[in-house]
Structure formats: structure tokens, C-alpha cells
Design a protein around this motif. Structure first.
Motif, short mmCIF file in Angstrom:
data_model
loop_
_atom_site.label_atom_id
_atom_site.label_comp_id
_atom_site.label_asym_id
_atom_site.label_seq_id
_atom_site.Cartn_x
_atom_site.Cartn_y
_atom_site.Cartn_z
N THR A 21 0.84 -1.19 0.00
CA THR A 21 0.00 0.00 0.00
C THR A 21 0.88 1.25 0.00
N ALA A 22 0.33 2.36 -0.46
CA ALA A 22 1.12 3.56 -0.70
C ALA A 22 0.97 4.60 0.40
N HIS A 23 0.70 4.17 1.62
CA HIS A 23 0.66 5.12 2.74
C HIS A 23 2.03 5.77 2.91
N GLN A 24 2.02 7.10 3.15
CA GLN A 24 3.28 7.83 3.27
C GLN A 24 3.31 8.61 4.60
N LEU A 25 4.35 9.43 4.77
CA LEU A 25 4.58 10.09 6.06
C LEU A 25 3.42 11.00 6.46
N ASN A 26 2.81 11.68 5.50
CA ASN A 26 1.64 12.52 5.82
C ASN A 26 0.52 11.68 6.41
N ASP A 27 0.29 10.49 5.83
CA ASP A 27 -0.74 9.59 6.34
C ASP A 27 -0.42 9.14 7.76
N LYS A 28 0.86 8.87 8.01
CA LYS A 28 1.28 8.40 9.33
C LYS A 28 1.04 9.46 10.40
N LEU A 29 1.40 10.72 10.09
CA LEU A 29 1.19 11.80 11.03
C LEU A 29 -0.31 12.09 11.21
N GLU A 30 -1.03 12.02 10.11
CA GLU A 30 -2.48 12.24 10.15
C GLU A 30 -3.16 11.21 11.06
N TRP A 31 -2.77 9.94 10.93
CA TRP A 31 -3.30 8.88 11.78
C TRP A 31 -2.95 9.16 13.24
N PHE A 32 -1.69 9.52 13.48
CA PHE A 32 -1.20 9.83 14.83
C PHE A 32 -2.07 10.89 15.48
N LEU A 33 -2.34 11.96 14.76
CA LEU A 33 -3.12 13.07 15.31
C LEU A 33 -4.58 12.68 15.55
N MET A 34 -5.13 11.89 14.64
CA MET A 34 -6.51 11.44 14.82
C MET A 34 -6.64 10.57 16.07
N GLN A 35 -5.68 9.67 16.27
CA GLN A 35 -5.72 8.82 17.45
C GLN A 35 -5.49 9.63 18.72
N LEU A 36 -4.59 10.61 18.62
CA LEU A 36 -4.29 11.49 19.75
C LEU A 36 -5.55 12.23 20.19
N SER A 37 -6.38 12.62 19.23
CA SER A 37 -7.60 13.37 19.55
C SER A 37 -8.65 12.49 20.24
N LYS A 38 -8.54 11.17 20.08
CA LYS A 38 -9.52 10.25 20.66
C LYS A 38 -9.12 9.78 22.05
N GLY A 39 -7.81 9.86 22.33
CA GLY A 39 -7.29 9.29 23.57
C GLY A 39 -6.74 7.92 23.28
N ALA A 40 -5.41 7.83 23.07
CA ALA A 40 -4.82 6.57 22.63
C ALA A 40 -3.46 6.36 23.26
N GLY A 41 -3.03 5.10 23.30
CA GLY A 41 -1.71 4.75 23.79
C GLY A 41 -0.72 4.63 22.65
N LEU A 42 0.50 4.22 22.98
CA LEU A 42 1.57 4.19 22.00
C LEU A 42 1.26 3.27 20.82
N VAL A 43 0.70 2.09 21.09
CA VAL A 43 0.40 1.15 20.02
C VAL A 43 -0.61 1.75 19.04
N GLU A 44 -1.64 2.41 19.57
CA GLU A 44 -2.66 3.00 18.70
C GLU A 44 -2.11 4.20 17.93
N LEU A 45 -1.29 5.02 18.60
CA LEU A 45 -0.72 6.20 17.95
C LEU A 45 0.16 5.81 16.76
N LEU A 46 0.83 4.67 16.88
CA LEU A 46 1.72 4.21 15.83
C LEU A 46 1.08 3.10 15.00
N GLY A 47 -0.22 3.21 14.78
CA GLY A 47 -0.97 2.17 14.09
C GLY A 47 -0.52 1.88 12.68
#
Length: 329
Positions: A106-132
Motif C-alpha cells: 500500500t502507498a501510505h506515506q509520512l503525511n498519512d502516518k502523522l495524520e493517523w497519529f493526530l486522529m488517534q491522539l484526539s480520541k485518547g490513545a496509547g503508543l500502540v494505537e498512535l503508531l498504528g
């Protein structure tokens, strides 16, 4: 460009293709690095341009002698993003199963990774979820590989323009009615434009921290969709094991659902998945309702097989004696 390609060499690979910036750049980067692959594309018929994108995918497959798998459908109703993702991955898994592919690229890139990180951060997440978004994810019969996670979208677009490679821009990516797009345009893209190097290094450090947790994600028993893990006797570690396993199965837990599992210990999530934590083990399986005979129920009671898992074991004819032998040996 920093690409992670070791897992793809001399393997049978399938590229999830859309004709957008990311997957088009990855198509040509794989080709440049002599990685063999075929492509799969889904046309949801949500946009007029999708017909052109499909035609472009077919043209690339013909020109570069790639097998192409196509799924066309009309997607309607609410929760379009989730429906599209579920359909897409079900299609990919069908192709992989029928054609013995070893990797889904799949073609997920660094922007996608940071975007996911921020979305999980907004929900309340731990390290595993933040680095999904991980570079490699082991599925039951194949591996998901994301070679572009250290590369920004701007770099990929610059590569395409420099090499005069045609690509398409999905206009729906600019509609902020989708939560992902809101995070992308308001936060992650702007942040990366200014702090790309630091973000990339931070993700590398966080990845090492995650590995240092040394959580054992290996089940002690697995048959069909029944999976049993050791109880780690730590709420946080147990929920990480459960969350990681369910993600591999395509089921994303919300914070409320994680809290419910910890609170109840034995619960059914979304009327689909039974999760049971007892003194020694974590049991995960689909939730079913089935009439069981007395002999079976008594055996389960004596051997502490959780009530919510019993009907699935009985229904799928999993040998309950083999389960007990495996977990208590």
C-alpha cells in the motif's frame, strides 16, 4: 528516496493502486527498483474522473505487462469511507487468496502516518494505537508492506513531476466533511511542511520505544477465528494485545470499547466479537448464539472456557479437548 523494499524482493506482490499521487509514484519506484508486482484497483463510481483513473490503470498494466484486478461498484449511503475501506480490503484479500500473493503493498506515506497519529491522539490513545500505521503487518496468509512511510506526499509529487509521470488528484480529498481530510489540511500537512525531518526522526524513536515494550503478541492457541493469548496481568498490556489482534482482523476498537473490555472483562463488541479475560487467558472469537448440549457445557465449565466463547467453539466444531490440552500444557 528512502524505501523499505527488502520484504518485497523475490516475492509475489500485489500493489493497491488508485492512480493518485502516492500509488502512482510507488508504481514507478517499484519498477525502478526491479520489484515484481501486479496491481488491483477499485472503482466506486463516486466521481466522474474515476473512469479516467481506471483507464490509466489499465494502460499502465498493459504497457508494463502487469496483471490487473478490477472491482467496479456504485457506493451509496452514509459512512462512505468505512464502507469503501471494507470493500477494498475484502477485494484485496480475495485476490491474494485466489492467486497466492505473499505481500499486499500500500502507498501510505509520512503525511498519512502523522495524520493517523493526530486522529488517534484526539480520541485518547496509547503508543500502540498512535503508531498504528506500521511498515509491516503480518496477516494470516500474507503481509501488508508500506514502503513509503518515511517519505512525504510533497516528495512523491515532486518525483512524478520531475519524471513527467501522469497522475490524478482525487478532489474528494479536499472535502473537510471527512474527518481525515480535516486533520490532513488543518494540521498534518502544514506541520510536515515545516518540521519534516524532526517528525520522521520522532517516529523512528517511537518505533524503537514500541519494540522495547517487548509485548508477546503470539497466541498460545489459534484455530479458525478463535484466538487465545496469555493474560499479562496488566490492563494496559492486555488491551494492547487485544487491540493489535483485532486490528489485524480489520476491527478497530474505539476508546469506549477498550474501556468496556477492561471494565467488564467478558464482553461482546458491536454484537460481533466476544472478548473474554479470565485469570490466565485472553479469549477472542466471533460472537455467535448456538444451542449446546449439556456434556459440552459441563466440560467448558470445569475447564474454565468462557461462556461467550463456547457457542463459537461448538458451532465451528473446534475440539474443546485440544484447546484445553494446548493452553494448560
Amino acid at each position: 528516496m528512502r524505501l523499505s523494499l527488502n520484504e518485497l524482493e523475490s516475492k509475489k506482490n500485489l500493489l493497491a493502486f488508485s492512480a493518485g499521487v502516492d500509488s502512482t509514484a510507488l508504481f514507478f519506484l517499484l519498477k525502478e527498483n526491479n520489484i515484481e508486482f501486479d496491481i488491483a484497483i477499485v472503482n466506486y463510481n463516486l466521481r466522474e474522473e474515476s473512469k479516467e483513473e481506471l483507464a490509466y490503470a489499465k494502460a499502465l498494466a498493459t504497457k508494463y505487462k502487469k496483471e490487473i484486478f478490477i472491482k467496479e461498484l456504485t457506493l451509496e449511503g452514509s459512512n462512505i469511507e468505512k464502507k469503501a475501506r471494507d470493500i477494498r480490503y475484502a477485494f484485496f484479500e480475495e485476490i491474494i487468496k485466489n492467486n497466492n500473493y505473499e505481500n499486499l503493498i500500500t502507498a501510505h506515506q509520512l503525511n498519512d502516518k502523522l495524520e493517523w497519529f493526530l486522529m488517534q491522539l484526539s480520541k485518547g490513545a496509547g503508543l500502540v494505537e498512535l503508531l498504528g500505521l506500521q511498515e509491516y503487518i503480518d496477516k494470516e496468509n500474507y503481509k501488508i508492506v508500506r514502503p513509503l512511510l518515511h517519505i512525504t506526499k510533497n516528495s512523491l509529487e515532486a518525483y512524478l513531476k520531475q519524471n513527467n509521470i501522469k497522475y490524478f488528484i482525487d478532489k474528494s480529498n479536499f472535502e473537510e466533511k471527512y474527518k481525515r481530510n480535516y486533520f490532513r489540511h488543518e494540521f498534518s500537512n502544514r506541520f510536515l511542511d515545516e518540521f519534516e525531518n524532526g517528525v520522521s526522526k520522532s517516529f523512528d524513536f517511537l518505533q524503537k520505544d514500541l519494540k522495547s515494550l517487548n509485548i508477546n503478541y503470539t497466541p498460545i492457541f489459534k484455530e479458525k477465528s478463535l484466538t487465545i493469548f496469555k493474560n499479562l496481568h496488566d490492563e494496559n498490556l492486555n488491551i494492547k494485545v487485544i487491540d493489535k489482534h483485532l486490528k489485524k482482523e480489520g476491527f478497530l476498537l474505539s476508546k469506549a470499547q477498550r474501556d468496556e473490555i477492561i471494565k467488564q472483562q467478558q464482553t461482546v463488541i458491536s454484537n460481533q466479537v466476544a472478548v473474554c479475560i479470565n485469570e490466565e487467558f485472553i479469549w477472542i472469537c466471533p460472537y455467535v448464539i448456538k444451542t449446546m448440549n449439556k456434556k459440552f457445557k459441563e466440560f467448558c465449565r470445569i475447564n474454565k472456557i468462557p461462556k461467550l466463547a463456547r457457542a463459537y467453539i461448538f458451532n465451528r466444531k473446534i475440539d474443546e479437548k485440544e484447546i484445553v490440552k494446548a493452553i494448560y500444557s
